[in-house]
Scaffold this active site. Structure first.
Site, PDB file in Angstrom:
ATOM      1  N   CYS A 198       0.830  -1.213   0.000  1.00 41.67           N
ATOM      2  CA  CYS A 198       0.000   0.000   0.000  1.00 41.67           C
ATOM      3  C   CYS A 198       0.866   1.266   0.000  1.00 41.67           C
ATOM      4  O   CYS A 198       1.435   1.600  -1.025  1.00 41.67           O
ATOM      5  CB  CYS A 198      -0.974  -0.037   1.176  1.00 41.67           C
ATOM      6  SG  CYS A 198      -2.403   1.049   0.954  1.00 41.67           S
ATOM      7  N   PHE A 199       1.000   1.961   1.128  1.00 40.03           N
ATOM      8  CA  PHE A 199       1.888   3.121   1.188  1.00 40.03           C
ATOM      9  C   PHE A 199       3.306   2.697   0.811  1.00 40.03           C
ATOM     10  O   PHE A 199       4.040   3.449   0.170  1.00 40.03           O
ATOM     11  CB  PHE A 199       1.851   3.713   2.598  1.00 40.03           C
ATOM     12  CG  PHE A 199       2.243   5.161   2.669  1.00 40.03           C
ATOM     13  CD1 PHE A 199       1.463   6.157   2.101  1.00 40.03           C
ATOM     14  CD2 PHE A 199       3.396   5.547   3.330  1.00 40.03           C
ATOM     15  CE1 PHE A 199       1.815   7.497   2.175  1.00 40.03           C
ATOM     16  CE2 PHE A 199       3.758   6.881   3.412  1.00 40.03           C
ATOM     17  CZ  PHE A 199       2.968   7.864   2.834  1.00 40.03           C
TER      18      PHE A 199
ATOM     19  N   GLN B 245       3.757   2.859  -2.846  1.00 40.78           N
ATOM     20  CA  GLN B 245       3.974   4.227  -3.313  1.00 40.78           C
ATOM     21  C   GLN B 245       5.387   4.707  -2.987  1.00 40.78           C
ATOM     22  O   GLN B 245       5.998   5.431  -3.777  1.00 40.78           O
ATOM     23  CB  GLN B 245       2.926   5.142  -2.679  1.00 40.78           C
ATOM     24  CG  GLN B 245       1.502   4.789  -3.093  1.00 40.78           C
ATOM     25  CD  GLN B 245       0.450   5.293  -2.126  1.00 40.78           C
ATOM     26  OE1 GLN B 245       0.737   6.089  -1.233  1.00 40.78           O
ATOM     27  NE2 GLN B 245      -0.772   4.822  -2.285  1.00 40.78           N
TER      28      GLN B 245
ATOM     29  N   PHE C 230      -4.203   7.338  -3.136  1.00 41.81           N
ATOM     30  CA  PHE C 230      -3.116   7.773  -4.022  1.00 41.81           C
ATOM     31  C   PHE C 230      -2.610   6.564  -4.798  1.00 41.81           C
ATOM     32  O   PHE C 230      -2.825   5.412  -4.397  1.00 41.81           O
ATOM     33  CB  PHE C 230      -1.980   8.390  -3.210  1.00 41.81           C
ATOM     34  CG  PHE C 230      -2.337   9.683  -2.538  1.00 41.81           C
ATOM     35  CD1 PHE C 230      -2.054  10.900  -3.136  1.00 41.81           C
ATOM     36  CD2 PHE C 230      -2.969   9.688  -1.295  1.00 41.81           C
ATOM     37  CE1 PHE C 230      -2.387  12.096  -2.511  1.00 41.81           C
ATOM     38  CE2 PHE C 230      -3.314  10.869  -0.666  1.00 41.81           C
ATOM     39  CZ  PHE C 230      -3.020  12.080  -1.279  1.00 41.81           C
TER      40      PHE C 230
ATOM     41  N   HIS D 205      -3.940  -5.085   0.013  1.00 41.39           N
ATOM     42  CA  HIS D 205      -3.640  -5.680   1.311  1.00 41.39           C
ATOM     43  C   HIS D 205      -3.715  -7.206   1.255  1.00 41.39           C
ATOM     44  O   HIS D 205      -4.788  -7.789   1.454  1.00 41.39           O
ATOM     45  CB  HIS D 205      -4.616  -5.156   2.363  1.00 41.39           C
ATOM     46  CG  HIS D 205      -4.404  -3.715   2.699  1.00 41.39           C
ATOM     47  ND1 HIS D 205      -3.699  -3.313   3.812  1.00 41.39           N
ATOM     48  CD2 HIS D 205      -4.775  -2.582   2.060  1.00 41.39           C
ATOM     49  CE1 HIS D 205      -3.661  -1.997   3.855  1.00 41.39           C
ATOM     50  NE2 HIS D 205      -4.294  -1.528   2.796  1.00 41.39           N
TER      51      HIS D 205
ATOM     52  N   GLU E 188      -2.686  -9.259   3.430  1.00 37.92           N
ATOM     53  CA  GLU E 188      -3.001  -9.852   4.735  1.00 37.92           C
ATOM     54  C   GLU E 188      -4.515  -9.994   4.897  1.00 37.92           C
ATOM     55  O   GLU E 188      -4.983 -10.845   5.650  1.00 37.92           O
ATOM     56  CB  GLU E 188      -2.416  -9.009   5.870  1.00 37.92           C
ATOM     57  CG  GLU E 188      -3.166  -7.760   6.233  1.00 37.92           C
ATOM     58  CD  GLU E 188      -3.002  -6.643   5.225  1.00 37.92           C
ATOM     59  OE1 GLU E 188      -3.740  -5.653   5.312  1.00 37.92           O
ATOM     60  OE2 GLU E 188      -2.121  -6.744   4.347  1.00 37.92           O
TER      61      GLU E 188
END
Length: 380
Positions: A264-265, A268, A309, A354, A356
């Site tokens: 995720c982040f 990026q 984003f 994600h 998980e």
């Protein structure tokens, strides 16, 4: 700003969007005022995991599922130490939870943690509005003495925007901690916490990984002080364009050639580390039913998302970067947004969603095995 009251269900509430549209309903959870970015989540279940996901920090979450709170709240499914959403919007809250695991109602939990919400509004109309106009600032106002409409709108428009927000340090751990391997320890991983969910180190621990969770401010020296076999960068809130420190740490990891995995982040951050840009999506991807194709295998997965984003990388070619060749490994089939990156000359990859999946489908759990394979290959 919140005040607790047992009679919240009878208290009037108003949701005000920054473009002037308003929805009137009833207070749900705490009574008071809150501001954030209005986003919607399409998950039919897993609301407790959504509420406690640090990636939702400073966001007001609109649930598209009409009935919310049916299974109450338990003590086992928390993804972090608290609820992070700024506000919560539902159509029909459950009157009585029905689950043997439930310990309290969702309404009570929201109230106890000071989370201002609203119920009894047309969430379908609100979702359609956000799909057409995009995610935007919002305020929820509740109480017997509500401000006039002009005052509420002015306050919403004064609230900070998500673009340009640097939030990961606000949700990350301040002290390192260790999640031990389950069974025989096979590897050590340094996990940079940018807003990590509790299930993520658990999924690695299930595979024999001892996870050292480090603050978002961790230095390169902190990362390598644990003598890691691999390095992980977590999910988290905010604008990746502000994350200069994690980007520099990741670039140092790439230079050393240590196996690297980002979620995720973290995806990026990898995009920025490789020289790609990032941009804000119109209304983002949030929910547990997003179709993504793994371009390395052709397989289509149903996946869990929470991101506003995305990485701006070419889908139609292999790119040259300072760390070798890179390509887009996963793509969203709804809108062709980049959902994963991988380096072809170094052991590094990431995904925007994600794997998980708490709560959500387990189609992408193999990605943790792929991380293990990178570490095995490096050790060999």
């Amino acid at each position: 700003m919140t005040t607790s009251t047992k009679g919240a269900a009878r208290v009037p509430a108003v949701l005000v969007l920054e473009d002037g549209r308003m929805f009137r309903g009833r207070a749900y959870g705490a009574v008071g005022v809150t501001f954030g970015e209005a986003v919607f989540s399409t998950g039919m279940t897993g609301y407790q995991e959504t509420l406690t996901d640090p990636s939702y920090h400073r966001q007001v979450v609109v649930m598209t599922a009409p009935h919310v709170g049916n299974t109450g709240v338990n003590d086992e499914d928390m993804e972090s130490r608290k609820i992070w959403v700024s506000g919560y919007v539902v159509r029909d809250p459950a009157r009585v939870p029905s689950s043997w695991r439930s310990r309290r109602t969702l309404d009570d939990e929201l109230r106890a943690q000071g989370v201002v919400g609203i119920s009894g509004i047309d969430t379908r109309a609100l979702t359609r509005h956000l799909r057409e106009r995009g995610a935007m600032r919002v305020g929820i106002f509740s109480g017997q003495a509500l401000p006039d409409e002009g005052t509420m709108l002015a306050e919403v428009r004064q609230a900070p925007e998500m673009k340009g927000a640097d939030l990961s340090a606000e949700v990350a751990t301040t002290e390192p901690y260790v999640v031990p391997a389950i069974g025989e320890k096979k590897f050590t991983v340094a996990a940079v916490d940018l807003g990590i969910k509790g299930m993520t180190p658990h999924r690695m621990a299930e595979r024999g990984i001892e996870v050292h969770v480090l603050p978002a401010t961790a230095s390169v020296e902190d990362v390598y002080a644990v003598n890691p076999d691999g390095v992980f960068f977590s999910n988290g809130p905010g604008d990746p364009a502000t994350a200069d420190h994690p980007v520099s740490v990741m670039q140092a990891v790439l230079e050393r050639g240590t196996p690297l995995f980002g979620i995720c982040f973290g995806n990026q951050i990898l995009g920025r580390a490789l020289g790609f840009g990032t941009f804000k999506l119109k209304y983002g991807h949030r929910g547990i039913n997003q179709p993504v194709q793994d371009r390395t295998t052709g397989k289509v997965e149903v996946t869990a998302h929470n991101h506003g984003f995305a990485v701006d990388a070419p889908l139609d070619k292999v790119s040259e970067t300072p760390y070798g060749r890179a390509e887009v490994s996963h793509v969203c089939l709804n809108d062709n947004v980049v959902e994963g990156l991988r380096l072809l000359d170094k052991p590094a990859f990431s995904v925007q969603y994600h794997p998980e999946a708490a709560a959500g489908p387990h189609d992408a759990a193999y990605l943790f095995d792929r991380f293990v394979s990178l570490m095995e290959g490096q050790r060999a």
